[in-house]
Design an enzyme around this catalytic site. Structure first.
Site, short mmCIF file in Angstrom:
data_model
loop_
_atom_site.label_atom_id
_atom_site.label_comp_id
_atom_site.label_asym_id
_atom_site.label_seq_id
_atom_site.Cartn_x
_atom_site.Cartn_y
_atom_site.Cartn_z
N HIS A 1 3.85 14.42 34.58
CA HIS A 1 4.92 14.55 35.57
C HIS A 1 5.19 13.15 36.11
CE1 HIS A 1 7.45 16.77 38.46
NE2 HIS A 1 7.21 15.72 39.22
N CYS A 2 6.42 12.68 35.93
CA CYS A 2 6.76 11.30 36.27
C CYS A 2 7.51 11.23 37.60
CB CYS A 2 7.61 10.68 35.16
SG CYS A 2 8.04 8.95 35.46
#
Length: 310
Positions: free
Chosen positions: A110-111
């Protein structure tokens, strides 16, 4: 000559800028894919799992369901991978994102920089975003270097623009350094066909953890992420192979890019706990061409395993 160089610089700058923004936009606004309905428990199965205690009773239900699904990976204890939150059997390489509160197909991470999960549906866009942002910063640093040198040698007029030039060079150079390390790392991940999560924790198959379980060799690994047609590789359009739910596996412990095993040793299959050989062919027809005709089912494969090919 100077005007010609200015035109070239303007064209290259705007080309890199457009590709950078395009890939960034696609990375942000492409929804991560979730497992298809076939992986979700039916109402009857959900009721039965709720009645059963955690352990063998639940696993019996999940094992029965998993027989009909293209699943190779397991938990460290050898159990079927199940998500309590989404109430589904996890496909291979699928993980539950605590931020999105969803199971994401081939989840990489998850960026926070894109406020999105990077997974099967947008990994190519994320990779191109890193590539074009690196080229963009390097181009700015390179074109600003001449004026930066003049700044230190007092060759520029004494105006406030001097400090803008200094700040621009330092910002572009620092971003180039940080992005180059991240981009290089993801180049290595693509060449090995691993996600960031799999690089930290190897996927577990029925024969145990295998960091190279999904690696088919460098060229085929690249094709899995970018597709068969090279003319689309540099464009942020979706061309990745497969459906995100099933993946070809080599199911060997050695790296396929290393020298082959000694003659007489079968490197395409591994025995499972019950003695049956492990299949070395994907379950979905959409990815059969990745392995080529050289990879076939072993003659000793069980009827159940052969029937999964449909």
């Amino acid at each position: 000559m100077i005007s010609y160089l200015l035109v070239v610089c303007l064209v290259v700058y705007h080309l890199l800028f457009i590709m950078f923004v395009w890939s960034y936009w696609k990375t942000i606004f492409t929804k991560p894919l979730n497992p298809s309905k076939e992986f979700h428990l039916s109402y009857t199965d959900r009721e039965q799992i709720e009645r059963e205690d955690r352990g063998e009773g639940q696993q019996e239900v999940l094992r029965r369901m998993a027989k009909e699904l293209p699943i190779y990976t397991r938990t460290l204890s050898g159990a079927i991978r199940y998500c309590d939150r989404c109430q589904l059997v996890k496909p291979d390489r699928c993980h539950h994102c605590s931020v999105c509160d969803k199971c994401i197909l081939k989840m990489d991470h998850h960026c926070p920089w894109v406020n999105n999960c990077v997974g099967f549906s947008n990994y190519k866009f994320f990779f191109l975003f890193l590539a074009y942002s690196l080229l963009y910063c390097m181009f700015i640093a390179a074109t600003d270097l001449h004026f930066f040198i003049k700044f230190w040698t007092n060759g520029l007029p004494d105006t406030q623009a001097k400090f803008h030039i200094m700040f621009l060079f330092f910002a572009a150079a620092m971003f180039s350094i940080s992005l180059s390390s991240l981009f290089g790392y993801h180049c290595w991940l693509v060449s090995k066909n691993r996600s960031t999560l799999e690089a930290f924790r190897a996927p577990v198959f029925r024969h145990g953890p295998d960091k190279n379980g999904f690696s088919l060799g460098c060229s085929k690994n690249i094709k899995q992420a970018f597709g068969d047609e090279k003319k689309y590789w540099l464009l942020p359009v979706f061309t990745s192979l497969g459906d995100g739910c099933s993946f070809p596996t080599c199911l060997v412990n050695q790296d396929p890019e290393q020298p082959p095993t000694p003659a007489g040793h079968n490197s395409t299959t591994k025995n499972t706990a019950d003695g049956h050989p492990f299949p070395a062919k994907p379950l979905r027809d959409s990815q059969n061409h990745l392995l080529g005709s050289g990879h076939t089912w072993s003659e000793g494969a069980s009827d159940d395993e052969k029937s999964k090919l449909g």
